[in-house]
Design a protein around this motif. Structure first.
Motif, PDB file in Angstrom:
ATOM      1  N   LEU A 157      69.813  20.787  52.994  1.00 49.29           N
ATOM      2  CA  LEU A 157      68.404  21.131  52.845  1.00 49.29           C
ATOM      3  C   LEU A 157      67.472  20.078  53.408  1.00 49.29           C
ATOM      4  O   LEU A 157      67.453  18.936  52.936  1.00 49.29           O
ATOM      5  CB  LEU A 157      68.094  21.331  51.355  1.00 49.29           C
ATOM      6  N   ASP A 158      66.679  20.475  54.396  1.00 50.59           N
ATOM      7  CA  ASP A 158      65.596  19.619  54.886  1.00 50.59           C
ATOM      8  C   ASP A 158      64.541  19.550  53.780  1.00 50.59           C
ATOM      9  O   ASP A 158      64.150  20.576  53.221  1.00 50.59           O
ATOM     10  CB  ASP A 158      65.002  20.220  56.164  1.00 50.59           C
ATOM     11  N   LEU A 159      64.074  18.358  53.473  1.00 47.43           N
ATOM     12  CA  LEU A 159      63.101  18.212  52.384  1.00 47.43           C
ATOM     13  C   LEU A 159      61.700  18.681  52.753  1.00 47.43           C
ATOM     14  O   LEU A 159      60.900  18.969  51.860  1.00 47.43           O
ATOM     15  CB  LEU A 159      63.036  16.749  51.924  1.00 47.43           C
ATOM     16  N   ASN A 160      61.396  18.742  54.024  1.00 44.87           N
ATOM     17  CA  ASN A 160      60.043  19.122  54.439  1.00 44.87           C
ATOM     18  C   ASN A 160      60.074  20.441  55.187  1.00 44.87           C
ATOM     19  O   ASN A 160      60.375  20.487  56.377  1.00 44.87           O
ATOM     20  CB  ASN A 160      59.428  18.018  55.302  1.00 44.87           C
ATOM     21  N   LEU A 161      59.778  21.503  54.473  1.00 45.43           N
ATOM     22  CA  LEU A 161      59.744  22.841  55.034  1.00 45.43           C
ATOM     23  C   LEU A 161      58.317  23.374  54.945  1.00 45.43           C
ATOM     24  O   LEU A 161      57.518  22.861  54.154  1.00 45.43           O
ATOM     25  CB  LEU A 161      60.692  23.764  54.254  1.00 45.43           C
ATOM     26  N   ILE A 185      73.562  20.778  46.514  1.00 44.90           N
ATOM     27  CA  ILE A 185      72.511  20.584  47.514  1.00 44.90           C
ATOM     28  C   ILE A 185      72.575  19.164  48.049  1.00 44.90           C
ATOM     29  O   ILE A 185      72.473  18.197  47.290  1.00 44.90           O
ATOM     30  CB  ILE A 185      71.115  20.834  46.918  1.00 44.90           C
ATOM     31  N   VAL A 186      72.744  19.059  49.367  1.00 47.66           N
ATOM     32  CA  VAL A 186      72.609  17.771  50.046  1.00 47.66           C
ATOM     33  C   VAL A 186      71.261  17.819  50.746  1.00 47.66           C
ATOM     34  O   VAL A 186      71.057  18.573  51.688  1.00 47.66           O
ATOM     35  CB  VAL A 186      73.739  17.534  51.068  1.00 47.66           C
ATOM     36  N   ALA A 187      70.320  17.039  50.237  1.00 49.25           N
ATOM     37  CA  ALA A 187      68.988  16.972  50.834  1.00 49.25           C
ATOM     38  C   ALA A 187      69.003  15.944  51.953  1.00 49.25           C
ATOM     39  O   ALA A 187      69.747  14.961  51.891  1.00 49.25           O
ATOM     40  CB  ALA A 187      67.964  16.579  49.774  1.00 49.25           C
ATOM     41  N   TYR A 188      68.198  16.200  52.974  1.00 50.12           N
ATOM     42  CA  TYR A 188      68.089  15.203  54.035  1.00 50.12           C
ATOM     43  C   TYR A 188      66.688  15.213  54.609  1.00 50.12           C
ATOM     44  O   TYR A 188      65.969  16.197  54.537  1.00 50.12           O
ATOM     45  CB  TYR A 188      69.181  15.371  55.076  1.00 50.12           C
ATOM     46  N   ALA A 209      63.586  11.746  41.258  1.00 53.34           N
ATOM     47  CA  ALA A 209      62.920  13.053  41.221  1.00 53.34           C
ATOM     48  C   ALA A 209      63.757  14.107  41.941  1.00 53.34           C
ATOM     49  O   ALA A 209      63.838  15.258  41.498  1.00 53.34           O
ATOM     50  CB  ALA A 209      61.534  12.955  41.849  1.00 53.34           C
ATOM     51  N   LEU A 210      64.406  13.714  43.035  1.00 52.52           N
ATOM     52  CA  LEU A 210      65.249  14.658  43.772  1.00 52.52           C
ATOM     53  C   LEU A 210      66.460  15.082  42.942  1.00 52.52           C
ATOM     54  O   LEU A 210      66.820  16.256  42.909  1.00 52.52           O
ATOM     55  CB  LEU A 210      65.716  14.053  45.092  1.00 52.52           C
ATOM     56  N   VAL A 211      67.081  14.127  42.278  1.00 51.69           N
ATOM     57  CA  VAL A 211      68.244  14.431  41.444  1.00 51.69           C
ATOM     58  C   VAL A 211      67.832  15.315  40.272  1.00 51.69           C
ATOM     59  O   VAL A 211      68.502  16.301  39.956  1.00 51.69           O
ATOM     60  CB  VAL A 211      68.934  13.135  40.961  1.00 51.69           C
ATOM     61  N   LEU A 212      66.724  14.998  39.643  1.00 47.77           N
ATOM     62  CA  LEU A 212      66.245  15.823  38.532  1.00 47.77           C
ATOM     63  C   LEU A 212      65.907  17.245  38.991  1.00 47.77           C
ATOM     64  O   LEU A 212      66.049  18.200  38.231  1.00 47.77           O
ATOM     65  CB  LEU A 212      65.024  15.184  37.871  1.00 47.77           C
ATOM     66  N   ALA A 213      65.485  17.381  40.241  1.00 46.63           N
ATOM     67  CA  ALA A 213      65.152  18.696  40.789  1.00 46.63           C
ATOM     68  C   ALA A 213      66.405  19.486  41.176  1.00 46.63           C
ATOM     69  O   ALA A 213      66.330  20.699  41.355  1.00 46.63           O
ATOM     70  CB  ALA A 213      64.231  18.551  41.995  1.00 46.63           C
ATOM     71  N   GLY A 214      67.548  18.804  41.316  1.00 46.24           N
ATOM     72  CA  GLY A 214      68.793  19.508  41.605  1.00 46.24           C
ATOM     73  C   GLY A 214      69.585  19.018  42.800  1.00 46.24           C
ATOM     74  O   GLY A 214      70.624  19.594  43.134  1.00 46.24           O
ATOM     75  N   ALA A 215      69.143  17.954  43.461  1.00 46.70           N
ATOM     76  CA  ALA A 215      69.881  17.434  44.617  1.00 46.70           C
ATOM     77  C   ALA A 215      71.141  16.700  44.159  1.00 46.70           C
ATOM     78  O   ALA A 215      71.126  15.989  43.161  1.00 46.70           O
ATOM     79  CB  ALA A 215      69.014  16.490  45.436  1.00 46.70           C
ATOM     80  N   ASP A 216      72.211  16.896  44.900  1.00 46.32           N
ATOM     81  CA  ASP A 216      73.460  16.201  44.617  1.00 46.32           C
ATOM     82  C   ASP A 216      73.624  14.947  45.458  1.00 46.32           C
ATOM     83  O   ASP A 216      74.372  14.052  45.101  1.00 46.32           O
ATOM     84  CB  ASP A 216      74.645  17.136  44.858  1.00 46.32           C
ATOM     85  N   ASP A 217      72.924  14.910  46.599  1.00 42.84           N
ATOM     86  CA  ASP A 217      72.998  13.739  47.472  1.00 42.84           C
ATOM     87  C   ASP A 217      71.805  13.761  48.413  1.00 42.84           C
ATOM     88  O   ASP A 217      71.117  14.775  48.538  1.00 42.84           O
ATOM     89  CB  ASP A 217      74.291  13.724  48.270  1.00 42.84           C
ATOM     90  N   LEU A 218      71.573  12.627  49.077  1.00 46.61           N
ATOM     91  CA  LEU A 218      70.450  12.489  50.003  1.00 46.61           C
ATOM     92  C   LEU A 218      70.928  11.746  51.241  1.00 46.61           C
ATOM     93  O   LEU A 218      71.628  10.745  51.138  1.00 46.61           O
ATOM     94  CB  LEU A 218      69.298  11.702  49.354  1.00 46.61           C
TER      95      LEU A 218
END
Length: 140
Positions: free
Chosen positions: A54-58, A79-82, A92-101
Motif C-alpha cells: 500500500l502506497d501511503l499517499n493516494l 498490509i505492507v505500507a510504503y 500511528a501506522l501500526v495502530l491503523a493496521g500496517a504490518d510493516d513499512l
C-alpha cells in the motif's frame, strides 16, 4: 503469493512489480489497483490475496488514514505500507493496521523479503496457542 499493489503512480507501480519479479525464491502474482476504490473491487473478487502493498499517499487519503481505510476493506490481509516521503509516525501506522513499512527509495531487495515476512507473520498461530500446544505436548 498473491499481492494486491495499491499505487497511483505508474512509475512506482512498475518499479514495485519489477522488484517482486526479480525475486528468485518466491513467485508473486500482482494485481495492481490505482486507488482504494479499485482495491475494494479486487478484494471483492475471488483472488485470495496474501499481502497488500500500500502506497501511503493516494488521492483523497494519506498516511495512517490510508492504512486505516485499507485495513477496513480487508482486516485479515497483512498490509505492507510504503512511501517515498519522510517516514511518518510508525506507531500511528501500526495502530491503523500496517504490518510493516518500507521506504520507496530502499525497496530493491527488501521488498520481496518484507512481503513474504508480513504474510508469514500473519500465518503463525498466536503465542498463547503455541503455549497451549507446547503444554499439551509436555502434559498429555
Amino acid at each position: 503469493m498473491n499481492v494486491l499493489l495499491i499505487e497511483d503512480d505508474r512509475v512506482d507501480a512498475t518499479l514495485a512489480m519489477h522488484h517482486l519479479a526479480q525475486c528468485e525464491t518466491h513467485q508473486f502474482q500482482v494485481c495492481h489497483a490505482w486507488s482504494l476504490v479499485a482495491a475494494r473491487e479486487a478484494i471483492d473478487s475471488d483472488v485470495p490475496f496474501d499481502v497488500i502493498l500500500l502506497d501511503l499517499n493516494l488521492p483523497g487519503s494519506s498516511g495512517s488514514e490510508t492504512v486505516r481505510r485499507c485495513h477496513d476493506l480487508a482486516p485479515s490481509i497483512p498490509i505492507v505500507a510504503y512511501t517515498g516521503q519522510m517516514v511518518p509516525d510508525l506507531d500511528a501506522l501500526v495502530l491503523a493496521g500496517a504490518d510493516d513499512l518500507l521506504d520507496k527509495h530502499e525497496m530493491n531487495g527488501n521488498l520481496p523479503r518484507t512481503v513474504v515476512i508480513a504474510s508469514k507473520r500473519r500465518q503463525r498461530p498466536p503465542s498463547d496457542a503455541l503455549q497451549r500446544e507446547f503444554e499439551a505436548a509436555l502434559f498429555p
